[in-house]
Scaffold this motif. Structure first.
Motif, PDB file in Angstrom:
ATOM      1  N   ASN A  17     -45.271  58.715-131.522  1.00  0.00           N
ATOM      2  CA  ASN A  17     -45.673  57.373-131.085  1.00  0.00           C
ATOM      3  C   ASN A  17     -44.658  56.770-130.121  1.00  0.00           C
ATOM      4  O   ASN A  17     -45.031  56.134-129.126  1.00  0.00           O
ATOM      5  N   ASP A  18     -43.371  56.958-130.394  1.00  0.00           N
ATOM      6  CA  ASP A  18     -42.338  56.423-129.506  1.00  0.00           C
ATOM      7  C   ASP A  18     -42.349  57.119-128.146  1.00  0.00           C
ATOM      8  O   ASP A  18     -42.046  56.503-127.122  1.00  0.00           O
ATOM      9  N   LEU A  19     -42.690  58.403-128.127  1.00  0.00           N
ATOM     10  CA  LEU A  19     -42.803  59.094-126.844  1.00  0.00           C
ATOM     11  C   LEU A  19     -43.927  58.496-126.002  1.00  0.00           C
ATOM     12  O   LEU A  19     -43.815  58.388-124.779  1.00  0.00           O
ATOM     13  N   LYS A  20     -45.005  58.087-126.647  1.00  0.00           N
ATOM     14  CA  LYS A  20     -46.104  57.431-125.928  1.00  0.00           C
ATOM     15  C   LYS A  20     -45.627  56.118-125.306  1.00  0.00           C
ATOM     16  O   LYS A  20     -45.972  55.793-124.173  1.00  0.00           O
ATOM     17  N   VAL A  21     -44.823  55.373-126.061  1.00  0.00           N
ATOM     18  CA  VAL A  21     -44.276  54.114-125.544  1.00  0.00           C
ATOM     19  C   VAL A  21     -43.357  54.398-124.355  1.00  0.00           C
ATOM     20  O   VAL A  21     -43.447  53.728-123.319  1.00  0.00           O
ATOM     21  N   LEU A  22     -42.485  55.393-124.490  1.00  0.00           N
ATOM     22  CA  LEU A  22     -41.598  55.744-123.387  1.00  0.00           C
ATOM     23  C   LEU A  22     -42.398  56.164-122.156  1.00  0.00           C
ATOM     24  O   LEU A  22     -42.079  55.768-121.030  1.00  0.00           O
ATOM     25  N   ARG A  23     -43.437  56.945-122.372  1.00  0.00           N
ATOM     26  CA  ARG A  23     -44.263  57.412-121.251  1.00  0.00           C
ATOM     27  C   ARG A  23     -44.880  56.213-120.522  1.00  0.00           C
ATOM     28  O   ARG A  23     -44.905  56.159-119.298  1.00  0.00           O
ATOM     29  N   ILE A  63     -34.702  53.648-124.432  1.00  0.00           N
ATOM     30  CA  ILE A  63     -34.356  55.069-124.465  1.00  0.00           C
ATOM     31  C   ILE A  63     -33.381  55.341-125.611  1.00  0.00           C
ATOM     32  O   ILE A  63     -33.538  56.309-126.357  1.00  0.00           O
ATOM     33  N   ASP A  64     -32.387  54.493-125.769  1.00  0.00           N
ATOM     34  CA  ASP A  64     -31.396  54.667-126.837  1.00  0.00           C
ATOM     35  C   ASP A  64     -32.038  54.584-128.222  1.00  0.00           C
ATOM     36  O   ASP A  64     -31.707  55.355-129.120  1.00  0.00           O
ATOM     37  N   ARG A  65     -32.974  53.655-128.389  1.00  0.00           N
ATOM     38  CA  ARG A  65     -33.653  53.515-129.684  1.00  0.00           C
ATOM     39  C   ARG A  65     -34.505  54.738-129.988  1.00  0.00           C
ATOM     40  O   ARG A  65     -34.459  55.288-131.085  1.00  0.00           O
ATOM     41  N   TYR A  87     -29.092  65.246-127.052  1.00  0.00           N
ATOM     42  CA  TYR A  87     -30.312  64.485-126.822  1.00  0.00           C
ATOM     43  C   TYR A  87     -30.295  63.732-125.502  1.00  0.00           C
ATOM     44  O   TYR A  87     -31.340  63.422-124.961  1.00  0.00           O
ATOM     45  N   GLU A  88     -29.129  63.468-124.943  1.00  0.00           N
ATOM     46  CA  GLU A  88     -29.066  62.868-123.616  1.00  0.00           C
ATOM     47  C   GLU A  88     -29.596  63.836-122.558  1.00  0.00           C
ATOM     48  O   GLU A  88     -30.133  63.419-121.536  1.00  0.00           O
ATOM     49  N   LYS A  89     -29.468  65.134-122.825  1.00  0.00           N
ATOM     50  CA  LYS A  89     -29.984  66.134-121.893  1.00  0.00           C
ATOM     51  C   LYS A  89     -31.466  66.388-122.120  1.00  0.00           C
ATOM     52  O   LYS A  89     -32.178  66.767-121.189  1.00  0.00           O
ATOM     53  N   ILE A  90     -31.946  66.186-123.331  1.00  0.00           N
ATOM     54  CA  ILE A  90     -33.337  66.470-123.685  1.00  0.00           C
ATOM     55  C   ILE A  90     -34.247  65.284-123.375  1.00  0.00           C
ATOM     56  O   ILE A  90     -35.354  65.459-122.878  1.00  0.00           O
ATOM     57  N   LEU A  91     -33.787  64.094-123.684  1.00  0.00           N
ATOM     58  CA  LEU A  91     -34.577  62.881-123.475  1.00  0.00           C
ATOM     59  C   LEU A  91     -34.407  62.369-122.046  1.00  0.00           C
ATOM     60  O   LEU A  91     -33.383  62.616-121.412  1.00  0.00           O
ATOM     61  N   PRO A  92     -35.412  61.635-121.558  1.00  0.00           N
ATOM     62  CA  PRO A  92     -35.246  61.014-120.240  1.00  0.00           C
ATOM     63  C   PRO A  92     -34.057  60.065-120.246  1.00  0.00           C
ATOM     64  O   PRO A  92     -33.751  59.446-121.255  1.00  0.00           O
ATOM     65  N   THR A  93     -33.385  60.002-119.094  1.00  0.00           N
ATOM     66  CA  THR A  93     -32.308  59.037-118.932  1.00  0.00           C
ATOM     67  C   THR A  93     -32.733  58.042-117.854  1.00  0.00           C
ATOM     68  O   THR A  93     -33.653  58.307-117.081  1.00  0.00           O
ATOM     69  N   ILE A  94     -32.054  56.943-117.797  1.00  0.00           N
ATOM     70  CA  ILE A  94     -32.381  55.907-116.824  1.00  0.00           C
ATOM     71  C   ILE A  94     -32.169  56.407-115.393  1.00  0.00           C
ATOM     72  O   ILE A  94     -32.805  55.941-114.461  1.00  0.00           O
ATOM     73  N   GLY A  95     -31.328  57.406-115.202  1.00  0.00           N
ATOM     74  CA  GLY A  95     -31.053  57.937-113.875  1.00  0.00           C
ATOM     75  C   GLY A  95     -31.965  59.070-113.430  1.00  0.00           C
ATOM     76  O   GLY A  95     -31.900  59.506-112.287  1.00  0.00           O
TER      77      GLY A  95
END
Length: 137
Positions: A17-23, A63-65, A87-95
């Motif tokens: 569900n959180d991935l949907k929000v991030l997307r 992203i941090d949450r 997880y910083e490498k796996i998850l999207p980052t702001i940059g």
């Protein structure tokens, strides 16, 4: 099924569900990238005085949450310092560029869904009644 197993499935569902929000939040062009990273890095005093960086800082907080939620689900608990780096490498980052954000989200979505399915299959193989979890999307 014991409550710990139900909680593990719930953690994976929360991650999906959180991935949907991030997307939804990071899917627009310009919400990430160099300008967004610069805005997120601005000192709070500058942001407070000028308003520059507010949106980028909101996105970074999200992203941090989500990193914590997904990390908890995949690691089986709270993230350690070395897990945060991973997880910083796996998850999207702001940059990240939009293409990289989309690729990372697609990969995470598939990995978490597979992890959930494998967990449910294992519980079923162990003789637990998982029929209600199979019915859910």
């Amino acid at each position: 099924m014991v409550s710990g197993d139900a909680n593990r499935i719930s953690d994976l569902d929360n991650s999906i569900n959180d991935l949907k929000v991030l997307r939804r939040e990071l899917g627009s062009i310009g919400t990430t990238g160099t300008k967004a990273k610069a805005g997120a890095m601005l000192p709070n005093a500058v942001t407070e005085l000028t308003g520059i960086g507010i949106e980028a800082k909101k996105k970074q907080a999200m992203i941090d949450r989500v990193k914590q939620v997904i990390g908890k689900a995949l690691e089986g608990g709270v993230l350690r310092k070395e897990d945060e780096i991973k997880y910083e490498k796996i998850l999207p980052t702001i940059g990240d560029t939009n293409e990289v954000v989309t690729s990372k989200l697609n990969g995470l979505d598939a990995a978490i869904a597979q992890h959930r399915n494998t967990l449910i299959d294992s519980l079923e193989d162990a003789g637990y009644d998982i029929s209600r979890y199979r019915q859910r999307p």
